[in-house]
Motif scaffolding. Structure first.
Motif, mmCIF file in Angstrom:
data_model
loop_
_atom_site.group_PDB
_atom_site.id
_atom_site.type_symbol
_atom_site.label_atom_id
_atom_site.label_comp_id
_atom_site.label_asym_id
_atom_site.label_seq_id
_atom_site.Cartn_x
_atom_site.Cartn_y
_atom_site.Cartn_z
ATOM 1 N N LEU A 18 0.937 -1.132 0.019
ATOM 2 C CA LEU A 18 0.029 0.055 0.062
ATOM 3 C C LEU A 18 0.858 1.135 -0.034
ATOM 4 C CD1 LEU A 18 -2.820 -1.231 2.684
ATOM 5 C CD2 LEU A 18 -2.848 -1.228 -0.108
ATOM 6 N N GLN A 19 1.952 1.331 1.005
ATOM 7 C CA GLN A 19 2.647 2.478 0.986
ATOM 8 C C GLN A 19 3.830 2.409 -0.039
ATOM 9 O OE1 GLN A 19 5.555 2.401 4.366
ATOM 10 N NE2 GLN A 19 5.547 4.701 4.567
ATOM 11 N N GLN A 56 9.989 3.698 -4.447
ATOM 12 C CA GLN A 56 8.897 3.035 -5.380
ATOM 13 C C GLN A 56 7.374 3.227 -4.713
ATOM 14 O OE1 GLN A 56 9.824 -1.135 -6.246
ATOM 15 N NE2 GLN A 56 7.746 -1.695 -6.333
ATOM 16 N N PRO A 57 6.604 3.769 -5.632
ATOM 17 C CA PRO A 57 5.287 4.114 -4.895
ATOM 18 C C PRO A 57 4.576 2.807 -4.811
ATOM 19 C CG PRO A 57 5.372 4.657 -7.374
ATOM 20 C CD PRO A 57 6.724 4.274 -6.733
ATOM 21 N N PRO A 95 0.757 8.889 -0.933
ATOM 22 C CA PRO A 95 1.106 9.090 0.418
ATOM 23 C C PRO A 95 -0.061 9.532 1.311
ATOM 24 C CG PRO A 95 2.948 9.913 -1.083
ATOM 25 C CD PRO A 95 1.722 9.397 -2.019
ATOM 26 N N ALA A 96 -0.728 10.555 0.753
ATOM 27 C CA ALA A 96 -1.978 10.852 1.497
ATOM 28 C C ALA A 96 -2.794 9.901 1.703
ATOM 29 C CB ALA A 96 -2.526 12.208 0.819
ATOM 30 N N GLU A 97 -3.296 8.919 0.913
ATOM 31 C CA GLU A 97 -4.084 7.961 1.297
ATOM 32 C C GLU A 97 -3.606 6.986 2.360
ATOM 33 O OE1 GLU A 97 -6.402 7.792 -3.418
ATOM 34 O OE2 GLU A 97 -4.577 6.517 -2.892
ATOM 35 N N TYR A 98 -2.499 6.865 1.811
ATOM 36 C CA TYR A 98 -1.748 5.856 2.855
ATOM 37 C C TYR A 98 -1.524 6.423 4.302
ATOM 38 C CZ TYR A 98 1.869 2.779 5.353
ATOM 39 O OH TYR A 98 2.406 1.909 6.072
#
Length: 243
Positions: free
Chosen positions: A160-161, A182-183, A188-191
């Motif tokens: 997820l992160q 690596q996305p 980032p905001a959703e995580y």
């Protein structure tokens, strides 16, 4: 007497504020979790994350599936079909299906029960921990954590992160900065929102009675206010002829 009483209350409040400030300072700049156990939608999202990513290793032995259904606004079918991964009965506690001996072999120590984790370390610590994993080839599991260095736990939410790497000053072990190499599936905001929901759920698990306590607390305060008013009027009536 009234002035001394008010002065004592003011002093107690001042000491409480001071203690809270000191505690915040000791946290060393941890990010604020911003949890709200009264947010039922957040609790439901956090429960979904826990039972999909955490219950394989960690238990909540002080929380029963039936209590989850009641507090999170879920039916028995919702809980048993979507949250019960071990075949436990509806009235049984949440226990991981990983045998302790296997956990000891895989991780070097058995993963702890998380029922009281937030009460022991605080919501900000847990939230910061979930956001601070980074790749570290020197560690047995390939992961490390900036909040809890040399932890034996890999990042359960890495997909997820994404993958984080740490930047350190030359010759120092302390992590200066974490950056995403690596996305993952979430931004980032959703995580951060996801880990906030998970922390909220763990905060609820640490004290399920907090939901009822907050509800009844309002009525208790109203009762005390009404009783204080009546006691004051009664005192005036008793002492009206005393000069």
């Amino acid at each position: 007497m009234t002035k001394r009483y008010l002065s004592s209350i003011a002093l107690a409040l001042g000491l409480l504020v001071g203690a809270t400030s000191a505690l915040a300072a000791e946290e060393g700049g941890l990010p604020h979790a911003g949890t709200n156990v009264g947010d039922q939608a957040s609790l439901q999202r956090g429960a979904k994350l826990f039972f999909n990513y955490c219950v394989g290793c960690h238990s909540l032995k002080y929380v029963r599936y039936s209590r989850l259904a009641e507090d999170l606004g879920l039916s028995e079918k919702d809980v048993m079909d979507n949250l019960n991964m071990t075949g436990a009965k509806f009235g049984e506690p949440v226990v991981s299906h990983m045998p302790e001996a296997n956990a000891q072999q895989y991780f070097g120590k058995a993963p702890p029960d998380l029922s009281l984790e937030v009460r022991a370390k605080g919501a900000d610590w847990v939230y910061g921990y979930l956001n601070s994993f980074y790749l570290d080839p020197s560690r047995p599991v390939g992961w490390n954590n900036a909040v809890f260095p040399n932890a034996s736990m890999p990042n359960p939410l890495w997909e997820l992160q994404g993958l984080q790497v740490a930047e350190k000053k030359p010759g120092e072990e302390a992590v200066e900065k974490l950056s995403l190499s690596q996305p993952g599936k979430l931004t980032p905001a959703e995580y951060q929102q996801a880990t906030r929901d998970l922390t909220t759920f763990l905060e609820y698990a640490a004290e399920p009675a907090a939901l009822q306590r907050q509800h009844y607390g309002i009525w208790v305060l109203l009762f005390l206010a009404g009783f204080t008013f009546l006691a004051y009027m009664l005192k005036k009536e008793f002492w009206k002829d005393v000069h």
